[in-house]
Design an enzyme around this catalytic site. Structure first.
Site, PDB file in Angstrom:
ATOM      1  N   GLY A   1      -2.307 -12.234   9.390  1.00 46.64           N
ATOM      2  CA  GLY A   1      -2.038 -10.868   9.312  1.00 46.64           C
ATOM      3  C   GLY A   1      -2.629  -9.919  10.216  1.00 46.64           C
ATOM      4  O   GLY A   1      -3.273 -10.283  11.218  1.00 46.64           O
ATOM      5  N   GLN A   2      -2.306  -8.586  10.174  1.00 44.29           N
ATOM      6  CA  GLN A   2      -2.787  -7.625  10.959  1.00 44.29           C
ATOM      7  C   GLN A   2      -4.508  -7.736  11.150  1.00 44.29           C
ATOM      8  O   GLN A   2      -5.039  -7.709  12.123  1.00 44.29           O
ATOM      9  CB  GLN A   2      -2.194  -6.233  10.523  1.00 44.29           C
ATOM     10  CG  GLN A   2      -2.987  -5.168  11.355  1.00 44.29           C
ATOM     11  CD  GLN A   2      -2.256  -3.757  11.036  1.00 44.29           C
ATOM     12  OE1 GLN A   2      -1.589  -3.237  11.908  1.00 44.29           O
ATOM     13  NE2 GLN A   2      -2.099  -3.529   9.916  1.00 44.29           N
ATOM     14  N   LEU A   3      -5.019  -7.778  10.163  1.00 45.19           N
ATOM     15  CA  LEU A   3      -6.470  -7.617   9.917  1.00 45.19           C
ATOM     16  C   LEU A   3      -6.984  -9.130  10.425  1.00 45.19           C
ATOM     17  O   LEU A   3      -8.211  -9.098  11.207  1.00 45.19           O
ATOM     18  CB  LEU A   3      -7.077  -7.136   8.601  1.00 45.19           C
ATOM     19  CG  LEU A   3      -8.664  -7.244   8.712  1.00 45.19           C
ATOM     20  CD1 LEU A   3      -9.249  -6.444   9.894  1.00 45.19           C
ATOM     21  CD2 LEU A   3      -9.181  -6.798   7.486  1.00 45.19           C
TER      22      LEU A   3
ATOM     23  N   THR B   1       0.768  -5.857   1.010  1.00 43.64           N
ATOM     24  CA  THR B   1       0.786  -4.572   1.534  1.00 43.64           C
ATOM     25  C   THR B   1       1.847  -3.624   1.292  1.00 43.64           C
ATOM     26  O   THR B   1       1.782  -2.537   1.847  1.00 43.64           O
ATOM     27  CB  THR B   1      -0.048  -4.503   2.874  1.00 43.64           C
ATOM     28  OG1 THR B   1       0.898  -5.269   3.715  1.00 43.64           O
ATOM     29  CG2 THR B   1      -1.290  -5.037   2.787  1.00 43.64           C
TER      30      THR B   1
ATOM     31  N   ASP C   1      -8.298   2.986   0.119  1.00 42.82           N
ATOM     32  CA  ASP C   1      -8.311   4.423  -0.426  1.00 42.82           C
ATOM     33  C   ASP C   1      -7.410   4.676  -1.568  1.00 42.82           C
ATOM     34  O   ASP C   1      -7.687   5.740  -2.391  1.00 42.82           O
ATOM     35  CB  ASP C   1      -8.309   5.305   0.781  1.00 42.82           C
ATOM     36  CG  ASP C   1      -6.880   5.517   1.515  1.00 42.82           C
ATOM     37  OD1 ASP C   1      -6.188   4.177   1.580  1.00 42.82           O
ATOM     38  OD2 ASP C   1      -6.275   6.307   1.618  1.00 42.82           O
TER      39      ASP C   1
ATOM     40  N   TYR D   1       0.053  -0.659  -6.236  1.00 39.29           N
ATOM     41  CA  TYR D   1      -0.564  -0.987  -5.169  1.00 39.29           C
ATOM     42  C   TYR D   1      -2.480  -0.840  -5.294  1.00 39.29           C
ATOM     43  O   TYR D   1      -3.099  -1.726  -5.134  1.00 39.29           O
ATOM     44  CB  TYR D   1      -0.335  -0.704  -3.668  1.00 39.29           C
ATOM     45  CG  TYR D   1      -1.194  -1.321  -2.567  1.00 39.29           C
ATOM     46  CD1 TYR D   1      -1.385  -2.596  -1.992  1.00 39.29           C
ATOM     47  CD2 TYR D   1      -2.092  -0.346  -2.071  1.00 39.29           C
ATOM     48  CE1 TYR D   1      -2.051  -2.890  -1.214  1.00 39.29           C
ATOM     49  CE2 TYR D   1      -2.902  -0.735  -1.055  1.00 39.29           C
ATOM     50  CZ  TYR D   1      -2.978  -1.997  -0.278  1.00 39.29           C
ATOM     51  OH  TYR D   1      -3.634  -2.382   0.499  1.00 39.29           O
TER      52      TYR D   1
ATOM     53  N   LYS E   1      -5.234  -3.311  -6.329  1.00 37.29           N
ATOM     54  CA  LYS E   1      -6.568  -3.398  -5.364  1.00 37.29           C
ATOM     55  C   LYS E   1      -7.873  -3.124  -6.116  1.00 37.29           C
ATOM     56  O   LYS E   1      -8.962  -3.597  -5.833  1.00 37.29           O
ATOM     57  CB  LYS E   1      -6.348  -2.498  -4.003  1.00 37.29           C
ATOM     58  CG  LYS E   1      -5.389  -3.224  -3.152  1.00 37.29           C
ATOM     59  CD  LYS E   1      -5.592  -4.165  -2.613  1.00 37.29           C
ATOM     60  CE  LYS E   1      -6.597  -4.466  -1.705  1.00 37.29           C
ATOM     61  NZ  LYS E   1      -6.714  -5.961  -1.128  1.00 37.29           N
TER      62      LYS E   1
END
Length: 280
Positions: free
Chosen positions: A10-12, A62, A104, A127, A131
């Site tokens: 993934g991105q991270l 996400t 956040d 979402y 989380k």
């Protein structure tokens, strides 16, 4: 130390793996095809065989708007809640330290001041609720963990706001971007570096908030992204772009706890400049 990176493609996860490679740290990286974190038996067996001592859980659903309707709502819950519970339970069972990434969006965005780690949570979309449930599962199940809330993530791997603006700039002379949502952009490199820093410096276990320093609106962010182009960026309020999922109006998170550890946080402007140089 045996290191496991879940969600490595993934991105991270991709950014984290690149950083670990540069540091010469060996790890095992998995994606959803290698390991279905929503399946407890699969997770338990994987941990039993590999016996990780450190687990970076970068896996997440996400699609914020997609999570508002079925089947996205189901996938959101399965990955971000059930999957997190499974990884936390297996990590605890086999004595591993867990790093879990949150958002956040656990806040409602109605606070005009910065949100600290102790601020009340009140997620307003599916979402964010999932989380937060993931956070609660980790803190309830785990004895050795780091929960890191982040926001407005951009990086070299995957789709994000920076790439969207760059792509639109190729075909548009003028763009309109919302200016009534305020937050902090986060470069995946900065986030990955803090994830590793927390472990290496043996920071106290618990909850942290990490983004790049300074705050801005999406309009401000877009202006900085496109400042070297001829594209005109105009501000509009969020009613011009109705979305299924609620977005916090003001989700600026305090970075004081991370700064107190000695970790240096670049501003989002400096991070963006470095990111664009890396792309070239």
């Amino acid at each position: 130390m045996k290191v496991l990176v879940i969600g490595a493609s993934g991105q991270l996860g991709s950014e984290l793996c690149r950083m670990l490679d540069k540091k010469g740290i060996e790890y095992l990286g998995t994606n959803s095809k290698d390991l279905d974190i929503t399946d407890w038996n699969a997770v338990n067996q994987y941990f039993k065989e590999y016996r990780p001592q450190l687990v970076y859980n970068c896996a997440a659903y996400t699609n914020v708007d997609g999570a508002e309707d079925k089947p996205g709502k189901i996938a959101n819950y399965k990955v971000n809640v059930i999957g997190t519970e499974n990884v936390a339970a297996a990590s605890e069972k086999f004595g591993a330290t867990l790093i879990y990434i949150s958002t956040d969006y656990v806040f409602d965005g109605n606070n005009s001041e910065m949100y600290t780690e102790k601020s009340p949570t009140n997620p307003q979309n599916e979402y964010g609720r999932a989380k937060l449930a993931g956070e609660q599962a980790v803190s309830k199940i785990m004895s050795k963990y780091y929960i890191i809330r982040t926001s407005w993530v951009f990086g070299e791997y995957g789709n994000n706001f920076v790439f969207t603006m760059m792509k639109l700039a190729k075909t548009h002379d003028k763009l309109t971007v919302v200016n009534d949502q305020i937050g902090r952009p986060t470069w995946t490199k900065t986030l990955a570096e803090f994830m590793s820093y927390a472990v290496e410096e043996k920071l106290a276990y618990g909850l942290y908030q990490l983004s790049n320093d300074d705050s801005c609106s999406w309009y401000d962010f877009a202006c900085e992204i496109l400042k070297d182009t001829q594209v005109q960026v105009e501000p509009v309020d969020s009613t011009a772009f109705p979305q299924k999922a609620y977005r916090p109006k003001h989700s600026v998170m305090s970075l004081d706890k991370v700064k107190a550890t000695g970790f240096e946080i670049p501003t989002w402007q400096k991070a963006l400049r470095s990111f664009k140089i890396n792309l070239k």
